[in-house]
Design an enzyme around this catalytic site. Structure first.
Site, PDB file in Angstrom:
ATOM      1  N   ASP A   1      11.905   2.534   4.987  1.00 11.43           N
ATOM      2  CA  ASP A   1      11.450   1.323   5.132  1.00 11.43           C
ATOM      3  C   ASP A   1      12.688   0.510   5.284  1.00 11.43           C
ATOM      4  O   ASP A   1      13.971   0.538   4.807  1.00 11.43           O
ATOM      5  CB  ASP A   1      11.091   1.176   3.561  1.00 11.43           C
ATOM      6  CG  ASP A   1      10.176  -0.259   3.712  1.00 11.43           C
ATOM      7  OD1 ASP A   1       8.967  -0.387   3.162  1.00 11.43           O
ATOM      8  OD2 ASP A   1      10.693  -1.397   3.973  1.00 11.43           O
TER       9      ASP A   1
ATOM     10  N   ARG B   1     -10.863 -21.466   7.417  1.00 14.95           N
ATOM     11  CA  ARG B   1      -9.670 -21.049   7.943  1.00 14.95           C
ATOM     12  C   ARG B   1     -10.131 -20.481   9.535  1.00 14.95           C
ATOM     13  O   ARG B   1     -10.808 -19.439   9.308  1.00 14.95           O
ATOM     14  CB  ARG B   1      -8.863 -19.868   7.222  1.00 14.95           C
ATOM     15  CG  ARG B   1      -7.822 -19.438   7.755  1.00 14.95           C
ATOM     16  CD  ARG B   1      -7.015 -18.591   6.606  1.00 14.95           C
ATOM     17  NE  ARG B   1      -7.479 -17.167   6.393  1.00 14.95           N
ATOM     18  CZ  ARG B   1      -7.017 -16.175   5.611  1.00 14.95           C
ATOM     19  NH1 ARG B   1      -5.903 -16.712   4.981  1.00 14.95           N
ATOM     20  NH2 ARG B   1      -7.837 -15.315   5.466  1.00 14.95           N
TER      21      ARG B   1
ATOM     22  N   LYS C   1      -3.537  -2.885  15.627  1.00 17.84           N
ATOM     23  CA  LYS C   1      -4.236  -2.015  15.159  1.00 17.84           C
ATOM     24  C   LYS C   1      -5.212  -1.234  16.003  1.00 17.84           C
ATOM     25  O   LYS C   1      -5.226   0.083  16.156  1.00 17.84           O
ATOM     26  CB  LYS C   1      -4.981  -2.378  13.801  1.00 17.84           C
ATOM     27  CG  LYS C   1      -3.995  -2.966  12.701  1.00 17.84           C
ATOM     28  CD  LYS C   1      -3.145  -1.784  12.176  1.00 17.84           C
ATOM     29  CE  LYS C   1      -2.311  -2.400  11.404  1.00 17.84           C
ATOM     30  NZ  LYS C   1      -1.202  -1.163  10.813  1.00 17.84           N
TER      31      LYS C   1
ATOM     32  N   ARG D   1     -15.991 -10.081   1.322  1.00 19.48           N
ATOM     33  CA  ARG D   1     -15.408  -8.978   1.718  1.00 19.48           C
ATOM     34  C   ARG D   1     -15.613  -7.823   0.958  1.00 19.48           C
ATOM     35  O   ARG D   1     -16.131  -8.165  -0.179  1.00 19.48           O
ATOM     36  CB  ARG D   1     -13.912  -9.581   1.706  1.00 19.48           C
ATOM     37  CG  ARG D   1     -13.372 -10.669   2.609  1.00 19.48           C
ATOM     38  CD  ARG D   1     -13.138 -10.123   3.850  1.00 19.48           C
ATOM     39  NE  ARG D   1     -12.664 -11.284   4.912  1.00 19.48           N
ATOM     40  CZ  ARG D   1     -13.528 -12.265   5.513  1.00 19.48           C
ATOM     41  NH1 ARG D   1     -14.659 -12.048   5.394  1.00 19.48           N
ATOM     42  NH2 ARG D   1     -13.042 -13.210   6.358  1.00 19.48           N
TER      43      ARG D   1
ATOM     44  N   ASN E   1     -10.185  -4.764   2.188  1.00 16.30           N
ATOM     45  CA  ASN E   1      -9.198  -5.636   1.512  1.00 16.30           C
ATOM     46  C   ASN E   1      -8.425  -4.970   0.303  1.00 16.30           C
ATOM     47  O   ASN E   1      -9.209  -5.106  -0.900  1.00 16.30           O
ATOM     48  CB  ASN E   1      -9.977  -6.893   1.205  1.00 16.30           C
ATOM     49  CG  ASN E   1     -10.148  -7.600   2.331  1.00 16.30           C
ATOM     50  OD1 ASN E   1     -10.807  -7.202   3.179  1.00 16.30           O
ATOM     51  ND2 ASN E   1      -9.679  -9.072   2.437  1.00 16.30           N
TER      52      ASN E   1
ATOM     53  N   TYR F   1      -1.794  -9.253  15.619  1.00 15.51           N
ATOM     54  CA  TYR F   1      -1.879  -8.181  14.628  1.00 15.51           C
ATOM     55  C   TYR F   1      -3.056  -7.406  14.537  1.00 15.51           C
ATOM     56  O   TYR F   1      -2.869  -5.976  14.671  1.00 15.51           O
ATOM     57  CB  TYR F   1      -1.899  -9.042  13.262  1.00 15.51           C
ATOM     58  CG  TYR F   1      -2.056  -7.932  12.312  1.00 15.51           C
ATOM     59  CD1 TYR F   1      -1.124  -7.112  11.827  1.00 15.51           C
ATOM     60  CD2 TYR F   1      -3.267  -7.843  11.454  1.00 15.51           C
ATOM     61  CE1 TYR F   1      -1.612  -6.114  10.786  1.00 15.51           C
ATOM     62  CE2 TYR F   1      -3.901  -7.110  10.641  1.00 15.51           C
ATOM     63  CZ  TYR F   1      -3.029  -6.215  10.064  1.00 15.51           C
ATOM     64  OH  TYR F   1      -3.297  -5.108   9.045  1.00 15.51           O
TER      65      TYR F   1
ATOM     66  N   SER G   1       9.607  -6.244   2.305  1.00 15.81           N
ATOM     67  CA  SER G   1       9.691  -5.507   1.132  1.00 15.81           C
ATOM     68  C   SER G   1      10.847  -5.518   0.314  1.00 15.81           C
ATOM     69  O   SER G   1      12.038  -6.040   0.889  1.00 15.81           O
ATOM     70  CB  SER G   1       9.257  -4.040   1.163  1.00 15.81           C
ATOM     71  OG  SER G   1      10.156  -3.511   1.793  1.00 15.81           O
TER      72      SER G   1
ATOM     73  N   ILE H   1       0.769  -1.111  -0.034  1.00 19.76           N
ATOM     74  CA  ILE H   1      -0.117   0.085   0.050  1.00 19.76           C
ATOM     75  C   ILE H   1       0.983   1.191   0.047  1.00 19.76           C
ATOM     76  O   ILE H   1       0.542   2.155  -0.695  1.00 19.76           O
ATOM     77  CB  ILE H   1      -1.004   0.020   1.301  1.00 19.76           C
ATOM     78  CG1 ILE H   1      -1.610  -1.264   1.171  1.00 19.76           C
ATOM     79  CG2 ILE H   1      -1.866   1.226   1.163  1.00 19.76           C
ATOM     80  CD1 ILE H   1      -2.651  -1.438   2.467  1.00 19.76           C
TER      81      ILE H   1
ATOM     82  N   LYS I   1       2.430  -7.693   9.537  1.00 17.12           N
ATOM     83  CA  LYS I   1       1.234  -7.887   9.149  1.00 17.12           C
ATOM     84  C   LYS I   1       0.646  -9.267   8.931  1.00 17.12           C
ATOM     85  O   LYS I   1      -0.324  -9.553   8.576  1.00 17.12           O
ATOM     86  CB  LYS I   1       0.619  -7.202   7.837  1.00 17.12           C
ATOM     87  CG  LYS I   1       1.506  -7.404   6.599  1.00 17.12           C
ATOM     88  CD  LYS I   1       1.064  -6.777   5.539  1.00 17.12           C
ATOM     89  CE  LYS I   1       1.739  -7.245   4.109  1.00 17.12           C
ATOM     90  NZ  LYS I   1       1.418  -7.005   2.983  1.00 17.12           N
TER      91      LYS I   1
ATOM     92  N   SER J   1      -7.430  -1.051  10.184  1.00 16.27           N
ATOM     93  CA  SER J   1      -7.781  -2.018   9.374  1.00 16.27           C
ATOM     94  C   SER J   1      -9.488  -2.454   9.991  1.00 16.27           C
ATOM     95  O   SER J   1      -9.675  -2.309  11.069  1.00 16.27           O
ATOM     96  CB  SER J   1      -7.121  -3.250   9.729  1.00 16.27           C
ATOM     97  OG  SER J   1      -7.882  -4.370   9.133  1.00 16.27           O
TER      98      SER J   1
END
Ligand code: UD1
Length: 342
Positions: free
Chosen positions: A35, A299, A157, A235, A183, A153, A40, A16, A88, A128
């Protein structure tokens, strides 16, 4: 004036973050990245160079370090911050809770301290829709209760939002917006940047595109016995460039806002609920052939359905999602194909 204002983008080489760097530059800001490349890759910078035609300044450092941040704020004359840098992986957060709390919350606190020290009030925080858990009513708006987090996680947030709210409530001169993402999917339409999952993707769309590209044998749909029309989870899938532009809208709103203090929260979604099988069918239409998938067990930790009421951000920030599901999936597929061609 937006012109040339320098904005620090923490985690700016991530999925993002990198798309937001593009949106900021297009809106006339000057983005600077910090970063640590823990999740990444350096080649994102080459992709950004290709899109923007110049090199975006990037500090390859962890942002949970006051001295580093102080130097960057001074050297670059930072005038606002968008904070993406965080771990994340939901599953990993359950086995490594301290690493997650330390990184995700430590960096937020350090950043706030440096912003106060340097007199830089404006901050956009990555939150989120996970804060809503399994919502009682759909679509879910910002007044819906925050539910106990299922994962560490998710808890980072929730606690992050609380830290921000409490700090502003204590009278500190900060102007902050938390954006609750639904999402994010897709990629930049040039195919120069996109999602780069490490190892086996946990998220649906990268798993689908990797299956179509032959990197994965078969997609497993996690459960078809949910109380939804086709039995699969629902979603709100939002194009990552739409999400990126929401950050710019939020930042501009803060910069134009009079007064010393502000805290607010916005959903960033399309408002459309899409099931896993809907998404698979849309992708098959683009691919022109069936995708190899099977139905598997649920899941653990998945909620049945969550999609946004995105009225508030439209009314107050003038932002609305402009790109549809098909466009997002086409862009995700283009990105996957150009990755495969390298
Ligand atoms: C997940 C995280 C969420 C995080 C978000 C970031 C969980 C429980 N939630 O959201 O906290 O903010 O990613 O992008 O991990 N699916 C399959 N097969 C797959 C992968 C996914 O059927 O191989 C289904 C899932 O059951 C779900 C939907 O696809 O219904 C979306 O899954 P995913 O992309 O992982 O996102 P979330 O679980 O919504």
């Amino acid at each position: 004036m937006t012109q040339n204002k320098t904005i620090l983008v923490t985690g700016g080489a991530g999925f993002i973050g990198s798309h937001t760097v593009v949106a900021l530059a297009e809106a006339g800001f000057r983005p600077v990245i910090i970063d640590d490349f823990s999740n990444s890759e350096q080649r994102v910078l080459a992709g950004l160079h290709q899109i923007l035609g110049y090199e975006v300044p990037c500090y390859p450092k962890n942002c949970n370090d006051a001295a580093t941040l102080r130097t960057i704020f001074q050297k670059e004359n930072i005038q606002g911050v968008i904070h993406f840098a965080a771990f994340k992986a939901v599953g990993e957060s359950m086995t490594e809770p301290l690493r997650y709390y330390h990184n995700n919350l430590g960096s937020l606190i350090t950043l706030l301290e440096i912003q106060l020290e340097m007199g830089v009030p404006d901050l956009i925080f990555s939150s989120s829709c996970t804060v809503y858990g399994e919502p009682d009513t759909l679509p879910v708006d910002e007044l819906a209760p925050v539910k106990p987090a299922i994962s560490v996680y998710g808890n980072t947030k929730q606690i992050g939002e609380e830290i921000l709210r409490d700090t502003v409530a204590a009278g500190k001169p900060l102007k902050i917006i938390s954006l609750r993402y639904f999402n994010p999917i897709g990629a930049h339409p040039t195919g120069c940047i996109g999602e780069l999952p490490l190892g086996v993707p946990g998220n649906l769309v990268p798993y689908i595109t990797q299956t179509a590209a032959g990197l994965r044998e078969q997609l497993t749909v996690f459960g078809d016995d949910y109380p939804t029309p086709d039995g699969t989870c629902i979603r709100d899938y939002i194009h990552v460039m739409d999400l990126a532009e929401a950050h710019v809208a939020a930042l501009q709103a803060l910069q134009n806002r009079a007064g010393q203090q502000h805290y607010d929260v916005f959903n960033v979604g399309t408002g459309q609920g899409v099931s896993v099988l809907d998404l698979v069918r849309s992708f098959e239409a683009i691919l022109g052939q069936p995708l190899n998938y099977r139905i598997g067990p649920r899941r653990p930790g998945d909620v049945t359905a969550v999609y946004a009421d995105a009225t508030k951000i439209k009314q107050e920030l003038g932002w609305t999602a402009r790109r549809g599901l098909r466009e997002a999936l086409e862009d995700a597929w283009r990105w996957e194909q150009q990755l495969a061609s390298k």
